[in-house]
Design a protein around this motif. Structure first.
Motif, mmCIF file in Angstrom:
data_model
loop_
_atom_site.group_PDB
_atom_site.id
_atom_site.type_symbol
_atom_site.label_atom_id
_atom_site.label_comp_id
_atom_site.label_asym_id
_atom_site.label_seq_id
_atom_site.Cartn_x
_atom_site.Cartn_y
_atom_site.Cartn_z
ATOM 1 N N GLU A 163 0.954 -1.132 0.053
ATOM 2 C CA GLU A 163 0.117 0.118 -0.157
ATOM 3 C C GLU A 163 0.755 1.217 0.126
ATOM 4 O OE1 GLU A 163 -2.757 -0.105 3.452
ATOM 5 O OE2 GLU A 163 -3.366 -2.087 2.841
ATOM 6 N N LEU A 164 1.744 1.347 -1.087
ATOM 7 C CA LEU A 164 2.781 2.501 -1.028
ATOM 8 C C LEU A 164 2.159 3.923 -0.722
ATOM 9 C CD1 LEU A 164 5.895 2.935 -1.331
ATOM 10 C CD2 LEU A 164 5.726 2.917 -3.614
ATOM 11 N N LEU A 165 1.059 4.212 -1.774
ATOM 12 C CA LEU A 165 0.477 5.365 -1.875
ATOM 13 C C LEU A 165 -0.645 5.474 -0.931
ATOM 14 C CD1 LEU A 165 0.823 6.070 -5.920
ATOM 15 C CD2 LEU A 165 2.276 6.589 -3.952
ATOM 16 N N GLY A 166 -0.893 4.495 -0.109
ATOM 17 C CA GLY A 166 -1.929 4.744 0.699
ATOM 18 C C GLY A 166 -1.423 5.203 2.251
ATOM 19 N N PRO A 167 -2.173 5.407 3.230
ATOM 20 C CA PRO A 167 -1.660 5.942 4.552
ATOM 21 C C PRO A 167 -0.726 4.678 5.156
ATOM 22 C CG PRO A 167 -4.275 6.218 4.507
ATOM 23 C CD PRO A 167 -3.560 5.254 3.229
ATOM 24 N N ALA A 168 -0.850 3.644 5.244
ATOM 25 C CA ALA A 168 -0.009 2.656 5.718
ATOM 26 C C ALA A 168 1.285 2.825 4.971
ATOM 27 C CB ALA A 168 -0.710 1.167 5.463
ATOM 28 N N GLY A 169 1.368 3.021 3.826
ATOM 29 C CA GLY A 169 2.778 2.955 3.031
ATOM 30 C C GLY A 169 3.332 4.182 3.225
ATOM 31 N N VAL A 170 2.707 5.302 3.307
ATOM 32 C CA VAL A 170 3.466 6.705 3.662
ATOM 33 C C VAL A 170 3.807 6.675 5.146
ATOM 34 C CG1 VAL A 170 3.200 9.240 3.791
ATOM 35 C CG2 VAL A 170 2.346 7.790 1.948
ATOM 36 N N ARG A 171 3.126 6.032 6.102
ATOM 37 C CA ARG A 171 3.558 5.827 7.546
ATOM 38 C C ARG A 171 4.559 5.123 7.335
ATOM 39 N NH1 ARG A 171 -0.890 4.087 9.024
ATOM 40 N NH2 ARG A 171 -1.837 6.140 9.716
ATOM 41 N N PHE A 172 4.646 4.027 6.868
ATOM 42 C CA PHE A 172 6.023 3.096 6.948
ATOM 43 C C PHE A 172 7.302 4.049 6.280
ATOM 44 C CE2 PHE A 172 8.932 0.160 4.803
ATOM 45 C CZ PHE A 172 9.117 -0.865 5.916
ATOM 46 N N LEU A 173 7.122 4.681 5.303
ATOM 47 C CA LEU A 173 8.250 5.464 4.933
ATOM 48 C C LEU A 173 8.638 6.729 6.161
ATOM 49 C CD1 LEU A 173 7.236 6.155 1.346
ATOM 50 C CD2 LEU A 173 8.945 4.465 1.934
ATOM 51 N N ALA A 204 3.760 32.088 -2.972
ATOM 52 C CA ALA A 204 4.215 30.822 -2.857
ATOM 53 C C ALA A 204 5.007 30.607 -1.846
ATOM 54 C CB ALA A 204 5.427 30.797 -4.092
ATOM 55 N N GLU A 205 4.438 29.165 -1.275
ATOM 56 C CA GLU A 205 4.987 28.506 -0.119
ATOM 57 C C GLU A 205 5.330 27.262 -0.193
ATOM 58 O OE1 GLU A 205 0.746 28.143 2.410
ATOM 59 O OE2 GLU A 205 2.177 30.056 2.968
ATOM 60 N N MET A 206 5.876 26.672 0.917
ATOM 61 C CA MET A 206 6.026 25.100 0.900
ATOM 62 C C MET A 206 5.244 24.488 1.716
ATOM 63 S SD MET A 206 8.866 25.217 -0.981
ATOM 64 C CE MET A 206 9.324 23.156 -0.741
ATOM 65 N N ALA A 207 4.880 23.356 1.167
ATOM 66 C CA ALA A 207 3.782 22.373 1.752
ATOM 67 C C ALA A 207 4.225 20.919 1.575
ATOM 68 C CB ALA A 207 2.559 22.629 1.365
ATOM 69 N N PRO A 208 3.899 20.164 2.461
ATOM 70 C CA PRO A 208 4.196 18.584 2.374
ATOM 71 C C PRO A 208 3.613 18.135 1.120
ATOM 72 C CG PRO A 208 3.602 18.985 4.429
ATOM 73 C CD PRO A 208 3.250 20.322 3.915
ATOM 74 N N VAL A 209 4.173 17.079 0.621
ATOM 75 C CA VAL A 209 3.611 16.375 -0.747
ATOM 76 C C VAL A 209 2.612 15.356 -0.067
ATOM 77 C CG1 VAL A 209 4.118 14.959 -2.377
ATOM 78 C CG2 VAL A 209 5.805 16.578 -1.936
ATOM 79 N N ALA A 210 2.718 14.609 0.854
ATOM 80 C CA ALA A 210 1.651 13.987 1.125
ATOM 81 C C ALA A 210 0.692 14.602 2.122
ATOM 82 C CB ALA A 210 2.532 12.838 1.969
ATOM 83 N N PRO A 211 -0.477 14.411 1.766
ATOM 84 C CA PRO A 211 -1.485 14.810 2.627
ATOM 85 C C PRO A 211 -1.455 14.327 4.140
ATOM 86 C CG PRO A 211 -2.602 13.354 1.100
ATOM 87 C CD PRO A 211 -1.118 13.385 0.987
ATOM 88 N N PRO A 212 -2.399 14.693 5.127
ATOM 89 C CA PRO A 212 -2.546 14.224 6.398
ATOM 90 C C PRO A 212 -2.991 12.728 6.389
ATOM 91 C CG PRO A 212 -3.492 16.525 6.425
ATOM 92 C CD PRO A 212 -2.894 16.007 5.077
ATOM 93 N N LEU A 213 -2.217 12.043 7.083
ATOM 94 C CA LEU A 213 -2.262 10.403 7.171
ATOM 95 C C LEU A 213 -3.907 10.360 7.524
ATOM 96 C CD1 LEU A 213 0.738 9.330 8.768
ATOM 97 C CD2 LEU A 213 0.246 9.267 6.568
ATOM 98 N N ASP A 214 -4.740 10.846 8.315
ATOM 99 C CA ASP A 214 -5.940 10.613 8.533
ATOM 100 C C ASP A 214 -6.939 11.147 7.544
ATOM 101 O OD1 ASP A 214 -5.593 13.306 9.097
ATOM 102 O OD2 ASP A 214 -6.460 13.296 11.110
ATOM 103 N N PHE A 253 -7.127 10.291 1.194
ATOM 104 C CA PHE A 253 -5.562 10.411 1.152
ATOM 105 C C PHE A 253 -4.902 9.805 -0.084
ATOM 106 C CE2 PHE A 253 -1.493 8.673 2.112
ATOM 107 C CZ PHE A 253 -0.927 9.659 2.467
ATOM 108 N N ALA A 254 -5.332 8.486 -0.792
ATOM 109 C CA ALA A 254 -4.559 8.129 -1.843
ATOM 110 C C ALA A 254 -4.788 9.129 -3.057
ATOM 111 C CB ALA A 254 -5.167 6.913 -2.099
ATOM 112 N N VAL A 255 -6.153 9.566 -3.223
ATOM 113 C CA VAL A 255 -6.553 10.327 -4.493
ATOM 114 C C VAL A 255 -5.765 11.551 -4.557
ATOM 115 C CG1 VAL A 255 -8.309 11.615 -5.496
ATOM 116 C CG2 VAL A 255 -8.775 9.248 -4.394
ATOM 117 N N ARG A 256 -5.724 12.095 -3.365
ATOM 118 C CA ARG A 256 -5.113 13.663 -3.234
ATOM 119 C C ARG A 256 -3.501 13.098 -3.421
ATOM 120 N NH1 ARG A 256 -6.845 16.380 2.284
ATOM 121 N NH2 ARG A 256 -5.148 17.794 1.644
#
Length: 284
Positions: free
Chosen positions: A87-97, A129-139, A143-146
């Protein structure tokens, strides 16, 4: 060589090779054994290089260019950890990363860690322009669509933190530069491998580590293993060959002192000729 005496007799002096093959065999073998032991001791003291200094060019122009590169961009001793997660692009995968990146960042010798979990992107904010995380909040419910939408808008992230098929993620590990320390790369490689063995036990998770520092570490370990295993094995094989050929334990220890075995055909022919010489002749 020959030397005539006063009485007309000639005294033959053996040549150096004849002396070496006859009376000088024992001193020669002892000298060779002592020299071999002395050289073997010095050979065992030779260390194995674990740094990457031998891979750098020594030409002054290239050395100057490399120093300017390091002053501008830092060291280039980076490691790449490839991560395969179901689940690389899901919450579990990004949490693992994120957990893996944080654990690696705490290891001794690591300067920075970059991954999809802490990557930044440029977005439009209230002040511009400002910096923001690539990954959305895990909750986040979507999540995967964004996350896939962000990756589609930023194609430069593909090939840097994510493979083209979006199955494998990459964690870039920037290690510290310690010119006087030649062992921290090996210690870091062992620590990374230990973390990989612990975290890759989850179903469907695979981790792969590469980089110049890791490759040099592995080559050094292989050389050390070969020196410990293959060299004694080669001596054992040589001893077995000598024992089979010379058929004597003395020939294994001192091959120069043992005569070569005679073939059965040659032995029988010599016995037959001796018997013919010793048999009495009949009178004519």
């Amino acid at each position: 060589s020959e030397t005539p005496e006063d009485g007309g007799a000639t005294i033959r002096h053996p040549s150096p090779m004849q002396w070496l093959l006859s009376r000088g065999r024992v001193p020669f073998v002892i000298a060779v054994a002592l020299a071999t032991a002395w050289l073997a001791w010095h050979a065992s003291q030779v260390g194995i290089e674990t740094s990457n200094a031998s891979l750098d060019s020594r030409e002054p122009a290239q050395v100057a260019a490399y120093e300017r590169f390091r002053a501008t961009f830092g060291g280039d001793d980076d490691l790449l950890l490839a991560v395969v997660h179901p689940e690389l692009l899901g919450p579990a995968g990004v949490r693992f990363l994120a957990e893996l990146s944080g654990r690696i960042a705490r290891l001794d010798g690591v300067r920075q860690v970059f991954s999809l979990a802490n990557a930044q992107q440029i977005v439009t904010g209230e002040a511009g322009a400002e910096m923001a995380p690539v990954a959305p909040p895990l909750d986040a419910p979507d999540f995967a669509v964004r996350l896939r939408a962000v990756l589609d808008r930023n194609p430069d992230l593909t090939g840097l933190f994510l493979s083209a098929d979006r199955v494998t993620a990459g964690i870039l590990i920037e290690i510290e530069d310690r010119p006087g320390d030649t062992h921290y790369r090996s210690a870091l490689s062992d620590a990374l491998r230990a973390a990989m063995r612990e975290l890759s036990s989850a179903p469907g998770v695979s981790l792969y580590l590469t980089g110049i520092a890791v490759q040099k570490h592995d080559v050094s370990r292989y050389i050390e293993r070969d020196r410990v295993v293959l060299m004694p094995l080669a001596v054992a094989v040589l001893g077995i060959v000598l024992a089979v050929f010379l058929r004597s334990l003395v020939g294994v220890a001192l091959p120069c002192e043992s005569p070569a075995p005679r073939s059965p055909t040659r032995t029988r022919s010599r016995r037959r000729s001796n018997s013919i010489r010793s048999s009495p002749r009949r009178p004519a």
